[in-house]
Design a protein around this motif. Structure first.
Motif, PDB file in Angstrom:
ATOM      1  N   ALA A  24       0.835  -1.209   0.000  1.00 19.69           N
ATOM      2  CA  ALA A  24       0.000   0.000   0.000  1.00 19.69           C
ATOM      3  C   ALA A  24       0.869   1.258   0.000  1.00 19.69           C
ATOM      4  N   ASP A  25       1.980   1.248   0.775  1.00 24.41           N
ATOM      5  CA  ASP A  25       2.915   2.379   0.776  1.00 24.41           C
ATOM      6  C   ASP A  25       3.494   2.594  -0.617  1.00 24.41           C
ATOM      7  N   ILE A  26       3.910   1.518  -1.247  1.00 21.95           N
ATOM      8  CA  ILE A  26       4.535   1.610  -2.572  1.00 21.95           C
ATOM      9  C   ILE A  26       3.554   2.192  -3.583  1.00 21.95           C
ATOM     10  N   LEU A  27       2.326   1.703  -3.588  1.00 23.54           N
ATOM     11  CA  LEU A  27       1.333   2.201  -4.537  1.00 23.54           C
ATOM     12  C   LEU A  27       1.051   3.687  -4.306  1.00 23.54           C
ATOM     13  N   LEU A  29       3.083   5.957  -2.727  1.00 24.83           N
ATOM     14  CA  LEU A  29       4.272   6.762  -3.009  1.00 24.83           C
ATOM     15  C   LEU A  29       4.570   6.847  -4.502  1.00 24.83           C
ATOM     16  N   ALA A  30       4.264   5.788  -5.228  1.00 22.39           N
ATOM     17  CA  ALA A  30       4.481   5.796  -6.676  1.00 22.39           C
ATOM     18  C   ALA A  30       3.382   6.566  -7.400  1.00 22.39           C
ATOM     19  N   GLY A  31       2.334   6.937  -6.699  1.00 22.70           N
ATOM     20  CA  GLY A  31       1.253   7.704  -7.309  1.00 22.70           C
ATOM     21  C   GLY A  31       0.436   6.876  -8.286  1.00 22.70           C
ATOM     22  N   VAL A  32       0.121   5.643  -7.907  1.00 24.28           N
ATOM     23  CA  VAL A  32      -0.608   4.731  -8.789  1.00 24.28           C
ATOM     24  C   VAL A  32      -2.103   5.048  -8.757  1.00 24.28           C
ATOM     25  N   SER A  33      -2.703   5.090  -9.947  1.00 17.17           N
ATOM     26  CA  SER A  33      -4.156   5.247 -10.075  1.00 17.17           C
ATOM     27  C   SER A  33      -4.628   4.443 -11.278  1.00 17.17           C
ATOM     28  N   ILE A  34      -5.930   4.182 -11.315  1.00 21.48           N
ATOM     29  CA  ILE A  34      -6.529   3.412 -12.408  1.00 21.48           C
ATOM     30  C   ILE A  34      -7.682   4.230 -12.984  1.00 21.48           C
ATOM     31  N   THR A  35      -7.721   4.342 -14.293  1.00 21.39           N
ATOM     32  CA  THR A  35      -8.848   5.011 -14.938  1.00 21.39           C
ATOM     33  C   THR A  35      -9.505   4.055 -15.927  1.00 21.39           C
ATOM     34  N   ASP A  36     -10.809   4.176 -16.019  1.00 24.27           N
ATOM     35  CA  ASP A  36     -11.598   3.406 -16.973  1.00 24.27           C
ATOM     36  C   ASP A  36     -12.838   4.246 -17.266  1.00 24.27           C
ATOM     37  N   GLU A  38     -15.697   3.468 -18.388  1.00 27.03           N
ATOM     38  CA  GLU A  38     -16.985   2.841 -18.121  1.00 27.03           C
ATOM     39  C   GLU A  38     -17.259   2.538 -16.651  1.00 27.03           C
ATOM     40  N   GLU A  39     -16.209   2.440 -15.833  1.00 22.62           N
ATOM     41  CA  GLU A  39     -16.430   2.061 -14.435  1.00 22.62           C
ATOM     42  C   GLU A  39     -15.298   2.588 -13.562  1.00 22.62           C
ATOM     43  N   THR A  40     -15.543   2.535 -12.250  1.00 24.14           N
ATOM     44  CA  THR A  40     -14.519   2.923 -11.280  1.00 24.14           C
ATOM     45  C   THR A  40     -13.861   1.653 -10.757  1.00 24.14           C
ATOM     46  N   ILE A  41     -12.551   1.597 -10.895  1.00 20.26           N
ATOM     47  CA  ILE A  41     -11.809   0.426 -10.431  1.00 20.26           C
ATOM     48  C   ILE A  41     -10.907   0.864  -9.279  1.00 20.26           C
ATOM     49  N   PRO A  42     -11.086   0.272  -8.082  1.00 18.11           N
ATOM     50  CA  PRO A  42     -10.254   0.670  -6.939  1.00 18.11           C
ATOM     51  C   PRO A  42      -8.845   0.069  -7.035  1.00 18.11           C
ATOM     52  N   LEU A  43      -7.914   0.672  -6.304  1.00 17.80           N
ATOM     53  CA  LEU A  43      -6.540   0.147  -6.270  1.00 17.80           C
ATOM     54  C   LEU A  43      -6.486  -1.272  -5.714  1.00 17.80           C
ATOM     55  N   SER A  44      -7.461  -1.622  -4.902  1.00 13.03           N
ATOM     56  CA  SER A  44      -7.468  -2.970  -4.335  1.00 13.03           C
ATOM     57  C   SER A  44      -7.669  -4.045  -5.406  1.00 13.03           C
ATOM     58  N   ALA A  45      -8.143  -3.646  -6.592  1.00  8.61           N
ATOM     59  CA  ALA A  45      -8.335  -4.602  -7.680  1.00  8.61           C
ATOM     60  C   ALA A  45      -7.025  -4.919  -8.410  1.00  8.61           C
ATOM     61  N   LEU A  46      -5.996  -4.131  -8.148  1.00  7.01           N
ATOM     62  CA  LEU A  46      -4.697  -4.375  -8.797  1.00  7.01           C
ATOM     63  C   LEU A  46      -4.122  -5.711  -8.368  1.00  7.01           C
ATOM     64  N   GLN A  47      -3.516  -6.375  -9.299  1.00 13.73           N
ATOM     65  CA  GLN A  47      -2.755  -7.581  -8.992  1.00 13.73           C
ATOM     66  C   GLN A  47      -1.285  -7.189  -9.111  1.00 13.73           C
ATOM     67  N   ALA A  48      -0.568  -7.266  -8.001  1.00  6.86           N
ATOM     68  CA  ALA A  48       0.843  -6.886  -7.973  1.00  6.86           C
ATOM     69  C   ALA A  48       1.687  -8.135  -7.828  1.00  6.86           C
ATOM     70  N   PRO A 105       4.833  12.944  -2.054  1.00  2.00           N
ATOM     71  CA  PRO A 105       3.758  12.624  -1.105  1.00  2.00           C
ATOM     72  C   PRO A 105       4.323  12.456   0.296  1.00  2.00           C
ATOM     73  N   PRO A 106       3.492  12.590   1.312  1.00  2.22           N
ATOM     74  CA  PRO A 106       3.986  12.397   2.677  1.00  2.22           C
ATOM     75  C   PRO A 106       4.567  10.991   2.839  1.00  2.22           C
ATOM     76  N   PRO A 107       5.694  10.876   3.547  1.00  3.57           N
ATOM     77  CA  PRO A 107       6.294   9.547   3.745  1.00  3.57           C
ATOM     78  C   PRO A 107       5.490   8.724   4.737  1.00  3.57           C
ATOM     79  N   PRO A 108       5.686   7.407   4.733  1.00  2.11           N
ATOM     80  CA  PRO A 108       5.017   6.570   5.739  1.00  2.11           C
ATOM     81  C   PRO A 108       5.503   6.951   7.143  1.00  2.11           C
ATOM     82  N   PRO A 109       4.741   6.609   8.176  1.00  2.61           N
ATOM     83  CA  PRO A 109       5.143   6.938   9.549  1.00  2.61           C
ATOM     84  C   PRO A 109       6.545   6.412   9.876  1.00  2.61           C
ATOM     85  N   GLY A 110       7.330   7.262  10.528  1.00  2.00           N
ATOM     86  CA  GLY A 110       8.674   6.871  10.947  1.00  2.00           C
ATOM     87  C   GLY A 110       9.730   7.013   9.867  1.00  2.00           C
TER      88      GLY A 110
END
Length: 167
Positions: A24-27, A29-36, A38-48, A105-110
């Motif tokens: 989740a941090d990597i996605l 920080l890398a500024g990952v997004s999905i556009t479509d 016809e529909e809204t696809i959440p980042l949780s649908a990504l297969q990494a 983007p803001p870094p992860p905690p710590g």
């Protein structure tokens, strides 16, 4: 119908040991997004793929290839987006870090952003500036000193009392 598109703002991330990142941090920080259209696809649908193979304790930059995470997603009708990749380079713990670059983007905690010697933005865990006060691991050094100082203090008190009584 059109396939979705995976967008990656920062396809390369640099991390200084011993910092680690979650997927989740990597996605984020890398500024990952999905556009479509016809529909809204959440980042949780990504297969990494590739994240599970990351060994954060292995320094493989600048001589190695780094780690590559491959991102895939498909929409409801089953149209696949062209895959995207994020490269992650793990740098040595003694890598010097300069001031952070702007617009990250803001870094992860710590963790904090900085700049490595090649000018790349790097995530690292800040280390505390050594103080004169003892730390937890310094018990073997501090305890004998404390007892010695306590003994000297006791001797000083005894000698002051004897001096007062003798006057």
């Amino acid at each position: 119908d059109t396939p979705p598109t995976i967008h990656v703002e920062r396809p390369v991330l640099y991390v200084r040991q011993p910092a680690t990142l979650t997927l989740a941090d990597i996605l984020r920080l890398a500024g990952v997004s999905i556009t479509d259209p016809e529909e809204t696809i959440p980042l949780s649908a990504l297969q990494a793929s590739g994240y599970e193979g990351i060994k954060w304790s292995v320094v493989n930059y600048p001589k190695g290839d780094g780690y590559v995470i491959r991102l895939n997603v498909s929409d409801t009708p089953g149209l696949d987006a062209p895959f995207q990749e994020i490269a992650i380079f793990v740098e040595a713990a003694d890598t010097p870090v300069g001031p952070p670059p702007p617009n990250l983007p803001p870094p992860p905690p710590g963790k904090k952003w900085g700049t490595d010697p090649e000018g790349n933005p790097i995530l690292y865990i800040p280390t505390a500036v050594p103080l004169a006060l003892p730390q937890t691991g310094d018990v073997l050094v501090v305890a004998p000193l404390a007892f010695a100082l306590a003994g000297l203090g006791a001797l000083a008190l005894v000698s002051l009392r004897r001096r007062r009584h003798s006057l």
